[in-house]
Design a protein around this motif. Structure first.
Motif, PDB file in Angstrom:
ATOM      1  N   VAL A  61     -47.842 -13.386  -4.363  1.00  0.00           N
ATOM      2  CA  VAL A  61     -48.040 -11.951  -4.587  1.00  0.00           C
ATOM      3  C   VAL A  61     -46.762 -11.407  -5.202  1.00  0.00           C
ATOM      4  O   VAL A  61     -45.793 -11.092  -4.506  1.00  0.00           O
ATOM      5  CB  VAL A  61     -48.378 -11.228  -3.274  1.00  0.00           C
ATOM      6  CG1 VAL A  61     -48.643  -9.745  -3.535  1.00  0.00           C
ATOM      7  CG2 VAL A  61     -49.579 -11.878  -2.599  1.00  0.00           C
ATOM      8  N   GLY A  62     -46.737 -11.319  -6.529  1.00  0.00           N
ATOM      9  CA  GLY A  62     -45.561 -10.851  -7.235  1.00  0.00           C
ATOM     10  C   GLY A  62     -45.626  -9.370  -7.546  1.00  0.00           C
ATOM     11  O   GLY A  62     -46.637  -8.704  -7.316  1.00  0.00           O
ATOM     12  N   SER A  63     -44.543  -8.848  -8.107  1.00  0.00           N
ATOM     13  CA  SER A  63     -44.493  -7.416  -8.404  1.00  0.00           C
ATOM     14  C   SER A  63     -45.257  -7.061  -9.677  1.00  0.00           C
ATOM     15  O   SER A  63     -45.720  -5.927  -9.824  1.00  0.00           O
ATOM     16  CB  SER A  63     -43.032  -6.969  -8.557  1.00  0.00           C
ATOM     17  OG  SER A  63     -42.388  -7.703  -9.607  1.00  0.00           O
ATOM     18  N   ASP A  64     -45.398  -8.016 -10.594  1.00  0.00           N
ATOM     19  CA  ASP A  64     -46.113  -7.734 -11.837  1.00  0.00           C
ATOM     20  C   ASP A  64     -47.402  -8.517 -11.994  1.00  0.00           C
ATOM     21  O   ASP A  64     -48.253  -8.169 -12.809  1.00  0.00           O
ATOM     22  CB  ASP A  64     -45.216  -8.001 -13.048  1.00  0.00           C
ATOM     23  CG  ASP A  64     -44.779  -9.457 -13.144  1.00  0.00           C
ATOM     24  OD1 ASP A  64     -44.845 -10.176 -12.124  1.00  0.00           O
ATOM     25  OD2 ASP A  64     -44.365  -9.869 -14.238  1.00  0.00           O
ATOM     26  N   ARG A  65     -47.566  -9.588 -11.193  1.00  0.00           N
ATOM     27  CA  ARG A  65     -48.798 -10.353 -11.233  1.00  0.00           C
ATOM     28  C   ARG A  65     -49.003 -11.087  -9.920  1.00  0.00           C
ATOM     29  O   ARG A  65     -48.044 -11.406  -9.206  1.00  0.00           O
ATOM     30  CB  ARG A  65     -48.813 -11.324 -12.403  1.00  0.00           C
ATOM     31  CG  ARG A  65     -47.759 -12.414 -12.366  1.00  0.00           C
ATOM     32  CD  ARG A  65     -47.737 -13.216 -13.663  1.00  0.00           C
ATOM     33  NE  ARG A  65     -47.443 -12.364 -14.793  1.00  0.00           N
ATOM     34  CZ  ARG A  65     -48.307 -12.062 -15.760  1.00  0.00           C
ATOM     35  NH1 ARG A  65     -49.513 -12.564 -15.740  1.00  0.00           N
ATOM     36  NH2 ARG A  65     -47.967 -11.284 -16.758  1.00  0.00           N
ATOM     37  N   ILE A  66     -50.267 -11.337  -9.624  1.00  0.00           N
ATOM     38  CA  ILE A  66     -50.650 -12.107  -8.444  1.00  0.00           C
ATOM     39  C   ILE A  66     -51.301 -13.383  -8.931  1.00  0.00           C
ATOM     40  O   ILE A  66     -52.223 -13.344  -9.762  1.00  0.00           O
ATOM     41  CB  ILE A  66     -51.616 -11.310  -7.545  1.00  0.00           C
ATOM     42  CG1 ILE A  66     -50.969 -10.000  -7.105  1.00  0.00           C
ATOM     43  CG2 ILE A  66     -52.041 -12.125  -6.337  1.00  0.00           C
ATOM     44  CD1 ILE A  66     -51.935  -9.028  -6.452  1.00  0.00           C
ATOM     45  N   ALA A  87     -53.336  -5.343  -3.087  1.00  0.00           N
ATOM     46  CA  ALA A  87     -54.599  -5.432  -3.815  1.00  0.00           C
ATOM     47  C   ALA A  87     -55.757  -5.523  -2.823  1.00  0.00           C
ATOM     48  O   ALA A  87     -56.382  -6.577  -2.683  1.00  0.00           O
ATOM     49  CB  ALA A  87     -54.589  -6.642  -4.731  1.00  0.00           C
ATOM     50  N   PRO A  88     -56.060  -4.430  -2.133  1.00  0.00           N
ATOM     51  CA  PRO A  88     -57.108  -4.504  -1.105  1.00  0.00           C
ATOM     52  C   PRO A  88     -58.456  -4.967  -1.631  1.00  0.00           C
ATOM     53  O   PRO A  88     -59.212  -5.613  -0.908  1.00  0.00           O
ATOM     54  CB  PRO A  88     -57.171  -3.071  -0.563  1.00  0.00           C
ATOM     55  CG  PRO A  88     -56.433  -2.218  -1.540  1.00  0.00           C
ATOM     56  CD  PRO A  88     -55.437  -3.104  -2.189  1.00  0.00           C
ATOM     57  N   THR A 221     -51.519  -3.544 -11.502  1.00  0.00           N
ATOM     58  CA  THR A 221     -51.631  -2.239 -12.148  1.00  0.00           C
ATOM     59  C   THR A 221     -51.626  -1.150 -11.084  1.00  0.00           C
ATOM     60  O   THR A 221     -51.778  -1.429  -9.884  1.00  0.00           O
ATOM     61  CB  THR A 221     -52.935  -2.137 -12.956  1.00  0.00           C
ATOM     62  OG1 THR A 221     -54.054  -2.236 -12.050  1.00  0.00           O
ATOM     63  CG2 THR A 221     -53.026  -3.239 -13.994  1.00  0.00           C
ATOM     64  N   GLY A 222     -51.483   0.096 -11.541  1.00  0.00           N
ATOM     65  CA  GLY A 222     -51.509   1.202 -10.603  1.00  0.00           C
ATOM     66  C   GLY A 222     -52.825   1.295  -9.853  1.00  0.00           C
ATOM     67  O   GLY A 222     -52.859   1.679  -8.679  1.00  0.00           O
ATOM     68  N   VAL A 247     -63.743  -1.424  -7.255  1.00  0.00           N
ATOM     69  CA  VAL A 247     -63.220  -0.275  -8.007  1.00  0.00           C
ATOM     70  C   VAL A 247     -61.734  -0.085  -7.720  1.00  0.00           C
ATOM     71  O   VAL A 247     -61.202  -0.581  -6.727  1.00  0.00           O
ATOM     72  CB  VAL A 247     -63.990   1.025  -7.660  1.00  0.00           C
ATOM     73  CG1 VAL A 247     -65.491   0.833  -7.803  1.00  0.00           C
ATOM     74  CG2 VAL A 247     -63.642   1.507  -6.259  1.00  0.00           C
ATOM     75  N   GLY A 248     -61.089   0.657  -8.603  1.00  0.00           N
ATOM     76  CA  GLY A 248     -59.703   1.045  -8.408  1.00  0.00           C
ATOM     77  C   GLY A 248     -59.400   2.291  -9.217  1.00  0.00           C
ATOM     78  O   GLY A 248     -60.030   2.527 -10.259  1.00  0.00           O
ATOM     79  N   LEU A 249     -58.451   3.086  -8.725  1.00  0.00           N
ATOM     80  CA  LEU A 249     -58.076   4.320  -9.411  1.00  0.00           C
ATOM     81  C   LEU A 249     -56.559   4.443  -9.489  1.00  0.00           C
ATOM     82  O   LEU A 249     -55.851   4.137  -8.528  1.00  0.00           O
ATOM     83  CB  LEU A 249     -58.623   5.543  -8.673  1.00  0.00           C
ATOM     84  CG  LEU A 249     -60.146   5.757  -8.666  1.00  0.00           C
ATOM     85  CD1 LEU A 249     -60.492   6.897  -7.724  1.00  0.00           C
ATOM     86  CD2 LEU A 249     -60.659   6.042 -10.074  1.00  0.00           C
TER      87      LEU A 249
END
Length: 333
Positions: A61-66, A87-88, A221-222, A247-249
């Motif tokens: 689990v990285g800061s810019d990619r998993i 990343a729930p 991502t955010g 989903v994600g926002l």
């Protein structure tokens, strides 16, 4: 079950060589493969067990990619506290799938390649199944029960539904799959991995013979942190989705900066609802706009007799998932 050869290679090159042979199939967790062999749907001449390839295990689990190794176990990943925070949608889609026993056996690479649960595919008493017997017809379309079938992405040859949960989260968040095969290594956008049935429903992915999934990467991502996977099913556990939404926002104050929506239990392949995403960007997220996004996600649905219920159910699931993601994005949960 017919007799078969068994190979357990100790390096990826040997695994590729064994897997490229006609009649060979790759074995990881075996939670789908063994089932289909028992009921006679698959009769491989050889199984190539890749579970000794330790380089395909683990995740980060990285800061810019998993990143996930293809042999990472569903249970281990789904229970990771750092991933639950980052990343729930990924962890929720895993622990809402299958039973605890299966999640401890199943691997991520196999999970994304799992076979349909179409009853006509899985019951060899039905000769008409273009996915199992190309050119034989489709029992579901020839007067069969269709309440469990796809209402998006189907064709005149096949309306089987893709059953997975994790894949919906991956397609929503621009995941990539890495592979190695006879032609070398490549990186595939997850959205391109599965193919629509068209006239050739027996061809399900763009993978070549002998090509092995080695890993999965999800960019951070955010919207990933404020994400949610909602699954409607006949019973609370160990059931496939009647409709689901990943989903994600990403919010800028009251304005939706980015929206991600993928829907499951309703389509022939992992399905991203881009028009629904676009309907939200640049405006507020309210119950009304969430419900409108749900309606847009199913605007092109083509239900069969018995599957009409999926349109309203699916739209409600999308709206509900978005409201939870909004609460997470704004500190309400």
């Amino acid at each position: 079950m017919r007799n078969f050869d068994y190979h357990r290679p100790t390096d990826i090159a040997a695994a590729i060589e064994a897997a490229r042979a006609d009649g060979a199939e790759i074995l990881a967790g075996g939670t789908t493969m063994v089932d289909l062999m028992k009921i006679g749907v698959w009769e491989p001449q050889a199984l190539v067990d890749i579970t000794s390839l330790s380089e395909l295990e683990g995740y980060d689990v990285g800061s810019d990619r998993i990143t996930f190794g293809a042999l990472a176990r569903m249970a281990e990943v789904g229970d990771d506290d750092a991933l639950k925070t980052a990343a729930p949608v990924l962890t929720e889609s895993l622990w809402k799938a299958a039973s605890p026993q299966l999640r401890h056996a199943a691997r991520l690479g196999g999970n994304i390649l799992q076979q349909t649960r179409c009853p006509y595919f899985r019951d060899t008493a039905y000769a008409q199944c273009n996915k199992r017997n190309p050119g034989s017809g489709c029992a579901a379309l020839d007067g069969g029960e269709t309440n469990l079938h796809a209402i998006l992405g189907g064709s005149d040859a096949c309306v089987a539904m893709y059953p997975g949960d994790f894949a919906q989260a991956l397609v929503a968040f621009d995941a990539e799959v890495t592979t190695k095969g006879p032609g070398g290594a490549r990186t595939i956008p997850f959205a391109d991995l599965h193919v629509l049935p068209g006239d050739t429903p027996h061809i399900e992915t763009i993978l070549n013979r002998g090509e092995i999934v080695t890993g999965i990467t999800v960019p951070v991502t955010g919207a990933l942190k404020a994400s949610h996977y909602l699954k409607a099913r006949d019973r609370e556990s160990y059931a496939f989705a009647s409709a689901s939404a990943a989903v994600g926002l990403d919010m800028d104050g009251d304005t939706v900066r980015d929206a991600r929506i993928a829907i499951g239990g309703v389509a022939a392949v992992p399905w991203r609802a881009r028009a629904a995403e676009d309907s939200l960007k640049g405006g507020p997220l309210t119950e009304e706009t969430a419900r409108e996004a749900g309606r847009i996600a199913f605007a092109d649905a083509v239900p069969l007799e018995g599957s009409e219920y999926k349109i309203k159910l699916g739209a409600d699931v999308v709206a509900g998932a978005l409201m939870t993601a909004h609460a997470r994005a704004t500190g309400g949960e």
